[in-house]
Every structure is written in structure tokens, then in C-alpha cells.
Design a protein around this motif. Structure first.
Motif, PDB file in Angstrom:
ATOM      1  N   VAL A  74       1.844  28.344  -3.749  1.00  0.00           N
ATOM      2  CA  VAL A  74       0.908  27.564  -3.348  1.00  0.00           C
ATOM      3  C   VAL A  74       0.544  26.902  -3.452  1.00  0.00           C
ATOM      4  CG1 VAL A  74      -0.343  27.756  -0.977  1.00  0.00           C
ATOM      5  CG2 VAL A  74       2.889  29.208  -0.748  1.00  0.00           C
ATOM      6  N   ARG A  75      -0.962  27.838  -4.139  1.00  0.00           N
ATOM      7  CA  ARG A  75      -2.103  27.397  -4.801  1.00  0.00           C
ATOM      8  C   ARG A  75      -1.418  26.498  -5.725  1.00  0.00           C
ATOM      9  NH1 ARG A  75      -6.267  30.998  -6.549  1.00  0.00           N
ATOM     10  NH2 ARG A  75      -7.304  30.369  -8.212  1.00  0.00           N
ATOM     11  N   GLY A  76      -0.694  25.426  -6.352  1.00  0.00           N
ATOM     12  CA  GLY A  76      -0.047  24.896  -7.291  1.00  0.00           C
ATOM     13  C   GLY A  76       0.593  23.757  -6.831  1.00  0.00           C
ATOM     14  N   GLY A  77       0.459  23.358  -5.448  1.00  0.00           N
ATOM     15  CA  GLY A  77       0.449  22.885  -4.680  1.00  0.00           C
ATOM     16  C   GLY A  77       1.698  22.932  -3.770  1.00  0.00           C
ATOM     17  N   ALA A 134       2.526  33.168  -3.468  1.00  0.00           N
ATOM     18  CA  ALA A 134       1.227  32.009  -3.113  1.00  0.00           C
ATOM     19  C   ALA A 134       0.804  31.185  -4.042  1.00  0.00           C
ATOM     20  CB  ALA A 134       0.444  33.783  -2.898  1.00  0.00           C
ATOM     21  N   PHE A 135       0.911  31.732  -5.407  1.00  0.00           N
ATOM     22  CA  PHE A 135       0.749  31.084  -6.106  1.00  0.00           C
ATOM     23  C   PHE A 135       1.648  30.072  -6.545  1.00  0.00           C
ATOM     24  CE2 PHE A 135      -1.538  34.790  -7.683  1.00  0.00           C
ATOM     25  CZ  PHE A 135      -2.242  34.343  -8.848  1.00  0.00           C
TER      26      PHE A 135
END
Lengths: 467, 408, 394
Positions: free
Chosen positions: A344-347, A341-342
Motif C-alpha cells: 500500500v505504501r507503494g501505491g 501494508a508496504f
């Protein structure tokens, strides 16, 4: 209705699991009749016959892009036989009703520690009942690397645990060892020279039968096979200069490196992409660049996304590759999906992040013909979740390996009390939120579509929440 | 007449102690040890053995009769099939299947006086160490020398299993050694047979003399292979020790297709996970040795009665004292009582302390239950066997009163 | 467009009359009424919120920032942090009521900046738990654009840091106060002296600030863990001293004391551990935040104990608490309104209401979701972090 239609075998398994794990321990043999009945049934003479299993009516996320809503995954003898709608199923098929749930491929941990027991030499050391094994299954992991061996997290059996040995072959090419760098360069040059000589020999041989094979003296046959494209080397590298040099070396000699760490990969992503590199990264890796450094550097939350966009395939692994019960949560293998998920946080896209936990690690370990996605002919390894796998509240409800249910959230004490399933067979005192679980939330879980997980975190309009 | 405990005058034992060769016991209740209970029972004992046992039997005039009180209960002498009582625990950690625990028996001694007083009449002594440490011996708890003590030698081969390569290899290697010995022996035999054939065919007397192979001489037995050959032949059985559920699966893996008789020793630690394989062990009908312990389900404070669970699943239960100290033996009956209070069947518990232990040791034809033909090993208790307050009134071993004072 | 408007804004931050208007898809006010506006709008003027509600007409002179797909929530408030600077504990004396964290503060350092980028706007920077009474901490804002102590400080001293049980016991074995009995006396002795001084109106430079704690003027945050430690602490500070206290950590089996804390009315500031397995004794992996909330502990709040958990992962403390059984919204409240109330700064921060500091964070979705990131962080109306300009710090 969400019911497990159990064949005799599962009935026994589930009963046993419930008796062992969740139900209060019976004194005086109050569950004797049930066990006896199950025993009698299972002791019927068995003919060797195909074992059919199906996960029915779930939203199937195949991991290759396709999402089939309300579809069925049919498995025969541990292998996926068919995926789709209105499938023909033999009568004896054991089914798991996944209506309202999602079905994903089992997660593949590209590194792990302590899941299998002693670790290496799986056939001789595997502990098929270990706590960490169950917790990993409960976290969706079905396959994991340990040491340099890949194993499946088979519960209760030693059969089919070992999937592959000698998975990764490491090469070192780092500025911390100039001598090592020179040596690798020289060896690669010799290997390349040998290959050219051999190719020439193959041609010349036709004319001159007495021609001698080129000498293999001082030639590293491993590197020859590397240049033949037989394997992919793994480099442990984080710094930009090392990454660049590896990328150049790879391009020069035409091999595709796998880079573990790859912290500053985002600063040289295009080079790595051109080299056909893959990366095994920890999105939350945190090493800020030195304030004195003018150029870009250090870790970046965007690393995975930038690399992915540059064509570098990305596998994701948390910083802590064990199971941690110390209380500071969200950083270990039990939270593999949180790490993704992190990314995804980064794009990174949700799909690419999921691939980073499934098909990408499977490819890097050379086991993608068996695991990593839900496709006909692959191993029937899957997880059934109560929502989006990357959402922080989602729990794995069942885990299936080789067409058998190896984990059921309700059959183990660890997570059974947290948001029990609407049709839960748990006694009220075993639910953490007995009487507090609002019917709305239960209904939302029933609906189980994409929007649900986001909505779950909203309070009722104007309501007081729980505070 | 008063039967004096022989122990009180050990020096006078054989010479002067008055031995009552033929006598009867009339008991309101006898627990036979095989699951049966006899009421108004009569046990006729002659020459240290039970001649007859039954309900309401007539007793011939002139035979001394020991009349028991209404609340008194007779149970078989206890059998601890797995002990190192009074012995050093130092041993090897590799494979020495040929070592015999009987070699450790003292040349002289008072036997096991303290155990006799508790009511333990048979003891299985296992070899010390890990790996494959050797073979166990069954002894009476009375006797001055090994000859007098030993009931049966080589009762079982002790094997310690585990989820690791070397533990597993020790088992398969043992059988491999047996294979290679057989192979060598077969070749040796073939060689001799060929020579014999040649010899038989030869007519010329002079030449024949030179060709005489003599009688067949088998090759030297391999002490490492012998025990495993015996396992295969069924003349020896194994007692395999496991401590986790995974150990059991790895044991099955190590055994593979090899067929031999084996029982299990399961050490119950506080948070043991062996409950995972109870069903499988029970289904296989294995005999399982363990301590009378209540354990906790891992991660919880929920008590589990694993001995009862094993018994219910179909395993044959053998319960042994929690340790090798005299105190552990003294607590043994009470500890089993706790397991009974927590749900273990009474008769299962009783036979787990007597007949099943004798079966494990392969001495159930001699001891373990109160049946005709077996040794007159019995305990007279002043109440319910598993009540904590119940005391031993007397112990009879091979027909001799070894503890207590009773009127005959 | 947003970029251009921002540049304008940055160019003229000093003009008090400048109005900044944020329009978002969903506005979580975290007010007592738990009002949510979807869509919503806030207006900031002179560092304060002058309008919070549904979107309405915007006057032409205002700077409008439009995030139709995003959520907006108050800046997060973390009451247990150690990232303000070096020098965590002065380890000579067991009680140090005269010490203050202020000289240690390095405003806008890298750790604070990452926290800001992840939506943390208010922090209580405190001494460590090496001694029984580490001294007074500073309440400050996570400003990152050329901050100075003066521009970041919200209140100094913000409150007292006490460490009772566990960590202080690790001091040298010959020190006084390595047992709970000794620690208890160390604390009680100095606290009662301070109380007496206050009652007599006596000035003692070493005890002045502590006197304010004893009279309820300043809050005290007490490091304590384990159920018996938690109860000891609450009994002393809440029942005996009747201070404005909050139990911090409450880890391990501390949750078992939750009903007792609820009865005493003692607030809990929980973290960095939010899960317990070993003390649950029922085989459960137990979400301890859920247990505290369920027991009815007042004003339950979360912390990072940063750098134990990095400041930028404060939201994850809420996410994991929610994963293991708590309600997501309640956990967001435990990182905003509740900690503000516990420390008596709710008139400034913790919720989006007219008159309060314009500490506003725009998220791409549910703030607890690790996949969601911040797009804009306002502190007192100033843009302290803008994703488009500053990049993805975290």
C-alpha cells in the motif's frame, strides 16, 4: 454487550483452553467441578446433526469488494451458509458476537515454513498444537502452502488439514541457463505441433476411420496439458530480461505464467500484464539496481502497485516465511499484513493488498473455490479483528476455520496481555497495561469503525502521551 | 525369634535358611494399594501368600505374630512396570514384535538385590530399541534363574508412536501382516477341507488311500503377524509410547478402527505439550505411565503437575522411577511424594506405584495390592509413605523377609 | 503546482531571504507541551523554523507548499546507525578512544538516501561493537542532494561508542578482555586515565576526546544487552563516572533491568530488537519498548542499528513497539524529541519549534503506519526529498 453465547461444546473448549493456557495452574483440583460438568454435558448421547455456527453483528469484509456493516455470517457444517442481515438461524447455533469488530476472510500464506510441524506429508506429520501454528492463527493465517502442499491450520485435530497436494509446477526459463531455455522452447514447439496435429486428426478421423493418432513420441505430455490450459507454470524470476522473455514465451504459446519474485516486474509490467501473468512478490524486497545501470531496475516499493495497474494479479508474501521470535519484528509470517501494508505504501489500494493475502494466493494455488473470500458455499474460514486488518496495531481476536473457533487471543498467553478486550476475562496481573489502558482507547475499540485505527495513534490534545 | 534377612546368606537360601511358612502381621495401619486403608489390621501369611487380611482379626494361638509399632505403615511391595534396570539400552529401530525381553534375563544372578532392599518386589522389563521392539516381561525381584524370576511373559507389546509416516505405518503394517497371514491360513484350511471332502466322498478304498490329506496342518506362523493377531484376540496388549500431543492424534489415526487393548507411555520432558490431550486421554480412560515429574508450561516458569492432571481427567496413572539407576529407584517414593505435595491424591499416587503397575503388566491377580490370595509382597515403613524422612524398616517378598530385621 | 514551486525553490536555494511555508492537515510539533495543530503551518527561513502554529496569512514573496491532507512531523533522529560508510571496526586493540568515524563517512550514500526518503534526517554514525571502545561517531544529517561532509555534519565528534558485554566477547579467545572482568578493566582504565588527564589539564591526543566524555561535555552511547549487562553498564557510566550516557540496545531480557535504569536515571536507546519472548518466562510475546516506558526510563528512544534494520524502516521500529503494547505517540517521540535530548542536540533537532533546524517531514498520514509514505523531507529548509520529483524511493 460482547459475550460469547456458548453451546456446550464451546464451553468445554474455552474452559479447557483457559485452564491450559491462561489461568494459573490449579493444584488440588479447584476447577474440578467445572470440568466435570462440562464432561457430563459433552458425554450426552449425540445424534449426527448439523453443526451451526454464526459470527454475529460484525462488519463483514467479504474480500470480494462488499463490506456489510453489522452483518452476520452463518455457517453450517463448516461451510458458509449465508451472509447478511436478519438471517434465520436454528436455535442450537453457536454464535460469536462480533459487534464492534471486523470480520475478514482468513489469510492465505502462499508460502510458509514451520507452521505445520515437520512440513511435508501433512496427514502424517501435522502438529495440531504447535507454537508456530497458534502464532500463525493469531496472525490471521488460516491456510498456507508448505513444501508443495496446501494445508489448513486446524488446531487440535488432524481432520481436514490437507487441502491440496502438488500445488505448483515449476518451469525454468532464465538467461543463467541458455541450454535450459533452448530445451523448453523446443519442447513447447513439439507440444504445440502435436496439439495441431491432434486437432487435425480429430477432424480427419470423421472421414477416415483408419487414420492413426499422431505420434506422442518425444512430446512432453505435461506441456501439452499446459497448452490445453490445464495448469499454470511457476517461474522463479526477478530480472527484467528473464521476465520479458517469459512474458513473450507465454504470449507466444498462450499460457499464463505465475512469477515468483518478479523484482524488476515494475519495469516490464505492461508486457507481463499482456501475458496474463500473476506475481508472487515481497513488497519490501530490496535490491537496488547497480549504479552503473542506466535503465530502470532493481527493486521498487511500487512494484506491486505498478504490476497491479498493468493487470498482473499480485499475491503477497514476506521475505521470511517462517515465524520468527528473535525480537526484530515485522518481517515474518506473523506480520503478513505488515508486508501487505508496504505494498500500500507503494501505491496499491488497501483492497488489492488484502486480496494479495486472500483471494489471489487462493486462486494461484487453485483453492479459491474453498477459501480466500467470504462467500456462500465456501469454507467458513475467517478472522475477527479489533480494527483495520492492515493497521499495525490491529490484532486478530478470534480465528475460525471450518466454522469452529480455533484461536482466541485471550485463551493463549502470547498476545493476551496486549490491549485486552474491553470485556476481558483476564485477571489484572495478566494485562500488560493494567491501569494504563485509557478508557478512551477502550471506547475507540468499541466503536471499531474505519477511522478508529488512525485516531488511535493520536495523543490527546496537549496531553503528555506516555513519555 | 528373629527373621534374618535371607540376603545376608544367599548361599544358604534354600537349604538352611529358616523359613517361617505361617505367620501374621499386626499393623496399626495398612495401605492396601487399591485405595483402601485398614486400621488395626491383621495380615495372615502362609506359603508366601496372603491368606486373610482385615481389621481387628483374631489370631490363632501359636501363630508367630509380627507386632508393628504405632507409627509404622504397611504398603504393598512396589511395582515398576516399565524398566530396563541393569540392562543395555541397545536395540533395533524397526519392527520386531516377536522379540521377548525375557530372553535377556540372566541365567544366574542374585536377582535384583538392591531393588528388593528399596521395596521393589515386581519389575516389568521392556524390550530395548525404538520402532516396535518386542514384548515385555514381569519378574519378581528375587530368583536365581529366569524360571524363578518370571511372573508373566509377554505382558505387553511395546510400540513407539510418532508424528511421521514410518511410525504410523509400523502399526498399520503389523495388522496388515496379520490380515495376510489369516488370509493364507484360511486358503490353506479351505484347500485341506476340499481335499478332506473329496476323501470322505470317495468309496473306492484304493483311490481313497491316495486322496488321504492327513490331519490338518496349519501354515507356519508368521512371527511378525503373530503379535498383532494376539493383540486382536485380546491375549496381548500394547504399551504405546508417545512424547507429544501430536503423537497421540497420529496414533489414533494410525490405529483407525482396529480394536485392541492399549495403554500409554508418556515421557515427560521439561516443556512437554502433552497437556493438550490430557482431556482426550482421560476421557478414553487410558492407563498412562509416566515419571513423577513437575514440568513447566511452555514458554513460562509456571509449574504443572501433569500426573495429577492426567489422574483428575480420568486416566489411570502408573508412576515409575525417573530412570533406571539404583539412585532413581531410591528417589522414587520421594519423587512421587513431591507430586503428592503438589496436589496428586495420596491413594492415586500409592496405587500408581503398586496396583496400577501390576494391572499394566497383567499380574494384578498375583501382586500389586495386599489382598487375600495375592503374594505376600509388602513394605514396612517407619512413617508416612510419602514423607521424605520415612525409611524402609523391612521388605517381605513372597512371605520371605528380604530386607530388614524384625522381631517375630 | 507543487512541482513548479519546488523547481523555483531548487533553482535559487542560496537566497537566504527566501521563505518556505508548509501548510499541512495536521502538525505534530513533538514539543514538550505536545502541541498539535490541525491544520498547522511552519515557516522556514535560512534553514531555521521561524513560525510553527496554526495557518495564518502568507506573504506574497514566500514559497507556499500546501498539503491539506497530510501530516507533518520533525525529521526522525536515529542514534544507533552504521550506514555512514565502510570500515565498521578497527579490530586490533580492545579500546580505541583515539578513533573517529569521520574518515569513513560517505555522505548521501544509497542507504542514507533511502533513510532520508523515509523521514530520517539526523543520524549518529558510529563504529561497531567489535571492540570495547570503538571510537567516536559523527552526528550528521541525511542530506541527499550532492552532500559533502561539511554540509551534513551536525557535530563531530558527536559522541563516543562503547560496547560492553556480548559482542566484544567474541574476539579472539587469547585477547585480554574476552571476559566481562577484562572488558570492565579495559574501559575503566582508559576512562579514568582520561578523567585524570582532564583534571590535571594535561593534553594527550589519544585521550582528549574521551576527557570530554568524562567531563560530561560529550555523550556516550553504550552497546549493551541482557539485564545484567545493562545494569553493569549503567552503574559504571551513570553512577560511577557520571557521564552523559545512554544505554543502547537493552535487548533480550534487558527490559528486566528497566526499573533499575529508571532509578539510576539512565536513558535507553532501544533496538533493533523490540520484542522478547524467550526471557519473558510468562509465555508472553513481550513488547520491550512498552516495558521500558512503563518502568519510567527517562528519554526512551528507538534505533535501527542500521543496516541490521534498514534505515528506511526506522518508523517501523516505532510501529512494532506500538503494536506490542506501547503508545504510538510516545513511540514517535522516541524517534524525534527524546533522542535529540539524550544527545544534547534538542536546540537543533527533534521537535518543530521556532529557532530550531527546519528538518521537517510531510507524511500522508500517521508516520508509524507502513502504508503511509513521505511526500517531502526538508533538512535545514532545503528540500532533500520530494516524492513527486524523486519518485518512491521507499
Amino acid at each position: 454487550m460482547r459475550t460469547l453465547i456458548r453451546t456446550k461444546a464451546t464451553l468445554f473448549l474455552v474452559l479447557a483452553a483457559l485452564t491450559l493456557g491462561v489461568l494459573p495452574v490449579a493444584h488440588a483440583g479447584d476447577d474440578e467441578p467445572k470440568e466435570k460438568a462440562a464432561e457430563e454435558e459433552s458425554s450426552e448421547p449425540e445424534e449426527p446433526q448439523d453443526k451451526w455456527f454464526a459470527v454475529v453483528d460484525g462488519d463483514v469484509y467479504t474480500g470480494t469488494g462488499a463490506v456489510l456493516r453489522g452483518a452476520t455470517v452463518l455457517c453450517k457444517n463448516g461451510v458458509i451458509e449465508d451472509i447478511g442481515y436478519d438471517l434465520w438461524m436454528p436455535e442450537e447455533t453457536e454464535t460469536l458476537d462480533a459487534r464492534g469488530y471486523r470480520v475478514y476472510p482468513g489469510l492465505v500464506a502462499i508460502n510458509s515454513s514451520g507452521l505445520f510441524g515437520a512440513g511435508s506429508d501433512l496427514p502424517n506429520t501435522f502438529n495440531p498444537f504447535g507454537q508456530n501454528l497458534v502464532l500463525a492463527l493469531g496472525s490471521g493465517i488460516t491456510t498456507a502452502l508448505t513444501g508443495n502442499e496446501v494445508g489448513k491450520l486446524k488446531y487440535g485435530t488432524l481432520e481436514g488439514v490437507q487441502v491440496k497436494t502438488n500445488v505448483f509446477r515449476y518451469l525454468s526459463f532464465s538467461k543463467s541457463s541458455p541450454a535450459g531455455k533452448r530445451s523448453l522452447r523446443e519442447k513447447l514447439a513439439k507440444a504445440a505441433k502435436y496439439r495441431r496435429a491432434y486437432a487435425q486428426y480429430e477432424i480427419d478421423k470423421k472421414k477416415n476411420k483408419d487414420l492413426k493418432e499422431p505420434s506422442k513420441k518425444n512430446v512432453d505430455s505435461n506441456l501439452v496439458s499446459l497448452l490445453d490450459g490445464k495448469w499454470r507454470p511457476v517461474f522463479r524470476a526477478n530480472e527484467r530480461t528473464d521476465l520479458l522473455e517469459i512474458a513473450h514465451l507465454a504470449q507466444q504459446y498462450g499460457f499464463r505464467p505465475i512469477i515468483q519474485g518478479c523484482r524488476e516486474g515494475w519495469t516490464v509490467a505492461d508486457e507481463l500484464g499482456r501475458a496474463g501473468a500473476s506475481a508472487i512478490i515481497t513488497p519490501r524486497d530490496r535490491r537496488p539496481k547497480s549504479e552503473q545501470l542506466v535503465r530502470e531496475g532493481g527493486s521498487s516499493i511500487e512494484n506491486a502497485a505498478i504490476l497491479y495497474r498493468a493487470g498482473v494479479s499480485v499475491a503477497i508474501i514476506p521475505g521470511n516465511v517462517g515465524i520468527s521470535l528473535g525480537g526484530i519484528v515485522g518481517r515474518d509470517l506473523m506480520h503478513l499484513t505488515v508486508e501487505a501494508a508496504f505494498a500500500v505504501r507503494g501505491g496499491l489500494s488497501d483492497e488489492a493488498a488484502l486480496a494479495g493475502l486472500t483471494i489471489e494466493p487462493a486462486r494461484l494455488m487453485g483453492i479459491d473455490h474453498r477459501v480466500g473470500s467470504l462467500e456462500v458455499g465456501k469454507d467458513a474460514d475467517m478472522i475477527i479483528t479489533d480494527g483495520d486488518i492492515l493497521h499495525y496495531k490491529t490484532f486478530v481476536q478470534w480465528t475460525v476455520i471450518d466454522g469452529e473457533i480455533v484461536y482466541d487471543k485471550e485463551a493463549h498467553l502470547y498476545f493476551a496481555h496486549i490491549r485486552p478486550r474491553p470485556d476481558s476475562s483476564l485477571a489484572p496481573e495478566q494485562r500488560l497495561d493494567a491501569g494504563e489502558n485509557p478508557p478512551e482507547e477502550a471506547a475507540a475499540a468499541e466503536g471499531g469503525d474505519e477511522e478508529e485505527s488512525e485516531e488511535a495513534s493520536e495523543p490527546k490534545e496537549g496531553g503528555g502521551g506516555q513519555g | 525369634m528373629i527373621l534374618t534377612p535371607l540376603l545376608l546368606a544367599p548361599l544358604a537360601l534354600s537349604a538352611t535358611a529358616p523359613r517361617v511358612d505361617l505367620f501374621a502381621i499386626r499393623a496399626p495401619r495398612v495401605e492396601v494399594g487399591n485405595g483402601e486403608t485398614l486400621h488395626h489390621a491383621v495380615i495372615l501369611i502362609e506359603g508366601g501368600k496372603i491368606v486373610t487380611i482385615g481389621e481387628d482379626l483374631p489370631i490363632e494361638r501359636g501363630i508367630p505374630v509380627l507386632e508393628l509399632d504405632e507409627e509404622q505403615v504397611v504398603i504393598p511391595g512396589l511395582v515398576d512396570a516399565y524398566s530396563r534396570y541393569g540392562m543395555s539400552s541397545r536395540g533395533y529401530s524397526d519392527s520386531r514384535p516377536y522379540l521377548l525381553a525375557s530372553a535377556e534375563l540372566p541365567e544366574k544372578g542374585n536377582g535384583f538385590k538392591q531393588l528388593r532392599e528399596i521395596g521393589v518386589t515386581t519389575l516389568g522389563i521392556y524390550p530395548p530399541g525404538s520402532g516396535i521392539p518386542g514384548q515385555a516381561v514381569a519378574v519378581r525381584t528375587q530368583g536365581m534363574s529366569p524360571e524363578e524370576l518370571i511372573l508373566r511373559d509377554s505382558c505387553y507389546l511395546k510400540i513407539i508412536a510418532g508424528a511421521n509416516r514410518s511410525a504410523k505405518a509400523r502399526i498399520s503394517d503389523g495388522f496388515k501382516k496379520a490380515d495376510s497371514w489369516e488370509e493364507k491360513e484360511k486358503k490353506n484350511r479351505e484347500k485341506w477341507e476340499k481335499a478332506k471332502e473329496k476323501f470322505d466322498k470317495e468309496k473306492d478304498a484304493e483311490k481313497k488311500k491316495k486322496l488321504d490329506p492327513g490331519p490338518y496342518k496349519p501354515i507356519e506362523p508368521d512371527r511378525n503377524a503373530e503379535a498383532f493377531r494376539q493383540l486382536r484376540a485380546g491375549t496381548l496388549k500394547a504399551l504405546i509410547s508417545i512424547s507429544t500431543a501430536a503423537d497421540y492424534l497420529h496414533l489414533l489415526d494410525a490405529i483407525g478402527d482396529e480394536e485392541f487393548q492399549w495403554d500409554l507411555r508418556v515421557g515427560l520432558t521439561r516443556n512437554t505439550d502433552v497437556f493438550h490431550v490430557i482431556d482426550r486421554i482421560g476421557e478414553a480412560g487410558k492407563r498412562v505411565i509416566m515419571e513423577p515429574e513437575l514440568t513447566l508450561h511452555p514458554g513460562t516458569r509456571r509449574q504443572r503437575n501433569l500426573p495429577a492432571e492426567f489422574a483428575r481427567a480420568g486416566a489411570k496413572l502408573v508412576l515409575v522411577p525417573r530412570g533406571d539407576s539404583t539412585q532413581a529407584f531410591k528417589d522414587w517414593r520421594r519423587n512421587v511424594g513431591e507430586i503428592v505435595a503438589a496436589g496428586l491424591d495420596f491413594q492415586t499416587a500409592l496405587s500408581a506405584m503398586t496396583l496400577e503397575g501390576a494391572r499394566l503388566l497383567g499380574v494384578d491377580d498375583q501382586v500389586g495390592s495386599l489382598e487375600s490370595g495375592k503374594a505376600a509382597n509388602l513394605i514396612i515403613l517407619d512413617g508416612e509413605p510419602f514423607e521424605a524422612t520415612t525409611k524402609v524398616v523391612a521388605v517381605i517378598l513372597d512371605g520371605d523377609l528380604v530386607y530388614g530385621e524384625v522381631d517375630l | 503546482m507543487v512541482m513548479r514551486l519546488l523547481l523555483l525553490l531548487l533553482a535559487a536555494p542560496a537566497f537566504g531571504g527566501e521563505r518556505l511555508v508548509l501548510r499541512v492537515g495536521k502538525l505534530l510539533t513533538m514539543s514538550d507541551a505536545d502541541t498539535i495543530y490541525a491544520p498547522g503551518m511552519v515557516v522556514c527561513e535560512e534553514g531555521k523554523l521561524t513560525y510553527v502554529g496554526p495557518p495564518r496569512e502568507v506573504s506574497a514573496d514566500a514559497t507556499l507548499l500546501d498539503y491539506p491532507d497530510s501530516w507533518c512531523a520533525p525529521g526522525l533522529v536515529d542514534l544507533h546507525t552504521h550506514i555512514h560508510g565502510p570500515g565498521i571496526n578497527d579490530m586490533v586493540r580492545a579500546v580505541n578512544p583515539e578513533l573517529r568515524a569521520r574518515p569513513c563517512v560517505i555522505p548521501g550514500n544509497a542507504a542514507i538516501r533511502r533513510g532520508c526518503a523515509a523521514g530520517v534526517t539526523t543520524l549518529f554514525g558510529i563504529p561497531g561493537s567489535g571492540t570495547n571502545m570503538g571510537g567516536f561517531g559523527v552526528l550528521y544529517k541525511a542530506r541527499m542532494r550532492q552532500p559533502t561532509y561539511e554540509t551534513i555534519v551536525l557535530r563531530d565528534p558527536g559522541g563516543l561508542k562503547v560496547a560492553q558485554d556480548s559482542n566484544p566477547q567474541r574476539r579472539n579467545a587469547t585477547d585480554f578482555g574476552v571476559t566481562r572482568a577484562g572488558q570492565s578493566w579495559n574501559i575503566r582504565d582508559v576512562a579514568l586515565r582520561a578523567k585524570a588527564a582532564a583534571a590535571q589539564g594535561r593534553r594527550d591526543p589519544a585521550l582528549d576526546e574521551l576527557s570530554r566524555v568524562m567531563t560530561g561535555d560529550l555523550p556516550v552511547l553504550i552497546h549493551t544487552a541482557g539485564s545484567e549487562g545493562v545494569v553493569n553498564t549503567a552503574r559504571m557510566w551513570k553512577v560511577d563516572f557520571q557521564t552523559r550516557c545512554v544505554v543502547s540496545h537493552g535487548s533480550f531480557d534487558g527490559w528486566k533491568a528497566a526499573p533499575a535504569l529508571a532509578r539510576m536515571g539512565c536513558p535507553v536507546n532501544h533496538g533493533p530488537r523490540t520484542v522478547d519472548y524467550f526471557a519473558s518466562h510468562n509465555g508472553r510475546i513481550n513488547g520491550t519498548s512498552a516495558e521500558f516506558v512503563r518502568a519510567g526510563v527517562p528519554l526512551f528512544s528507538l534505533n535501527t542499528d542500521s543496516g541490521v534494520v534498514p534505515e528506511e524502516e526506522f518508523f517501523l521500529q516505532g510501529a512494532m513497539s506500538a503494536r506490542y503494547g506501547a503508545d504510538s505517540y510516545a513511540m514517535l517521540k522516541a524517534m524525534t524529541a527524546n533522542p535529540a535530548k539524550v544527545f544534547g542536540i534538542e536546540h537543533r533537532v527533534g521537535s518543530l519549534e521556532v529557532g530550531k533546524d527546519a528538518d521537517v517531514v510531510v507524511w500522508t498520514g500517521d508516520p508509524l503506519d507502513p502504508r503511509v509514505h513521505t511526500r517531502l523531507v526538508l533538512i535545514e529548509g532545503d528540500v532533500e526529498f520530494d516524492r513527486d520529483e524523486d519518485g518512491r524511493l521507499f
